[in-house]
Motif scaffolding. Structure first.
Motif, PDB file in Angstrom:
ATOM      1  N   TRP A   1       0.802  -1.216   0.000  1.00 26.59           N
ATOM      2  CA  TRP A   1       0.000   0.000   0.000  1.00 26.59           C
ATOM      3  C   TRP A   1       0.839   1.273   0.000  1.00 26.59           C
ATOM      4  CZ3 TRP A   1      -4.628  -1.272  -1.359  1.00 26.59           C
ATOM      5  CH2 TRP A   1      -5.202  -2.470  -0.926  1.00 26.59           C
TER       6      TRP A   1
ATOM      7  N   ALA B   1      -4.921   4.128  -5.844  1.00 27.50           N
ATOM      8  CA  ALA B   1      -5.789   3.502  -4.853  1.00 27.50           C
ATOM      9  C   ALA B   1      -6.765   2.539  -5.526  1.00 27.50           C
ATOM     10  CB  ALA B   1      -6.543   4.564  -4.058  1.00 27.50           C
TER      11      ALA B   1
ATOM     12  N   HIS C   1      -6.555  -1.466  -4.798  1.00 29.09           N
ATOM     13  CA  HIS C   1      -7.716  -2.082  -4.146  1.00 29.09           C
ATOM     14  C   HIS C   1      -8.257  -3.228  -4.989  1.00 29.09           C
ATOM     15  CE1 HIS C   1      -8.899   0.329  -0.552  1.00 29.09           C
ATOM     16  NE2 HIS C   1      -8.008   1.142  -1.073  1.00 29.09           N
TER      17      HIS C   1
ATOM     18  N   ALA D   1      -5.494  -6.214  -4.934  1.00 30.36           N
ATOM     19  CA  ALA D   1      -5.084  -6.765  -3.636  1.00 30.36           C
ATOM     20  C   ALA D   1      -5.537  -8.215  -3.411  1.00 30.36           C
ATOM     21  CB  ALA D   1      -5.561  -5.872  -2.498  1.00 30.36           C
TER      22      ALA D   1
ATOM     23  N   PRO E   1      -6.220  -2.122   3.710  1.00 30.63           N
ATOM     24  CA  PRO E   1      -5.659  -0.784   3.503  1.00 30.63           C
ATOM     25  C   PRO E   1      -6.094   0.194   4.579  1.00 30.63           C
ATOM     26  CG  PRO E   1      -7.500  -1.143   2.036  1.00 30.63           C
ATOM     27  CD  PRO E   1      -7.234  -2.457   2.719  1.00 30.63           C
TER      28      PRO E   1
ATOM     29  N   SER F   1      -6.914   5.540   2.379  1.00 31.12           N
ATOM     30  CA  SER F   1      -6.779   5.157   0.977  1.00 31.12           C
ATOM     31  C   SER F   1      -8.122   4.758   0.391  1.00 31.12           C
ATOM     32  CB  SER F   1      -5.751   4.041   0.807  1.00 31.12           C
ATOM     33  OG  SER F   1      -6.269   2.804   1.234  1.00 31.12           O
TER      34      SER F   1
END
Length: 198
Positions: A130, A145, A149, A152, A167, A171
């Motif tokens: 992150w 971001a 996201h 991930a 996160p 974020s």
């Protein structure tokens, strides 16, 4: 190549180590750090452009990486007004990007920042998954971001849950802020019973 809305098609690359850290590089002769990225040629698919940019910017080839996934559709960011060249025939106001998550399966000694005569980067290192959201230039934070996201869960499948924690709430807030500016938000308080059910 610029689309009718003024966005240049582009690919972004999140290159991940087995342990969940990601490749982070410094722009040559500048102080800014970022992920590898680059524009698409008119005859390229996003995947073809990604492999070309990967080799040009890191020296790595297809056999050095596994493609773990990509963002669906385009993620967009606008350039700051000072970076828009209004004198150009086709004015580019920003980038629209497909982001790819790659796993390095070769040795990191294979990375060569001078693979072309015009290198993009002069230094690189591994950073926490992150970390880039808070450390990239401000106008790219929202798209970083969004990309991270989305990617991930794919990264956790390789590196494990502990390597890529949830996160920071700040974020997540960037996903809903269209100007890339941070909001002051309070973390959501979850009752113990609800947390157990989650």
């Amino acid at each position: 190549m610029i689309d009718p809305d003024g966005y240049r098609p582009n690919v972004g690359i999140v290159l991940m180590h087995e342990d969940g850290r990601v490749f982070w590089a410094r722009r040559i002769r500048r102080d800014g750090w970022q992920f590898p990225q680059g524009g698409m040629n008119t005859d390229e698919t996003p995947l073809e452009a990604m492999y070309r940019e990967l080799e040009e910017e890191t020296g790595l080839q297809a056999h050095h990486v596994d493609v773990l996934g990509a963002t669906p559709g385009w993620l967009r960011y606008r350039l700051p007004p000072r970076a828009i060249r209004h004198q150009e025939r086709a004015v580019c106001i920003g980038q629209k990007q497909v982001w790819f998550l790659l796993r390095l399966k070769g040795d990191e000694s294979e990375v060569r920042l001078d693979a072309t005569g015009h290198p993009e980067f002069d230094r690189w290192r591994w950073v926490d998954f992150w970390y880039p959201i808070d450390n990239v230039v401000m106008f790219k934070r929202r798209v970083y971001a969004s990309a991270l996201h989305h990617l991930a869960p794919l990264a956790r499948d390789i590196a494990g849950q502990g390597a890529i924690p949830p996160p920071d709430p700040r974020s997540r807030a960037l996903l809903f802020n269209h100007h890339g500016r941070r909001r002051q938000i309070q973390p959501r308080v979850v009752p113990v019973t609800q947390a157990a059910e989650d």
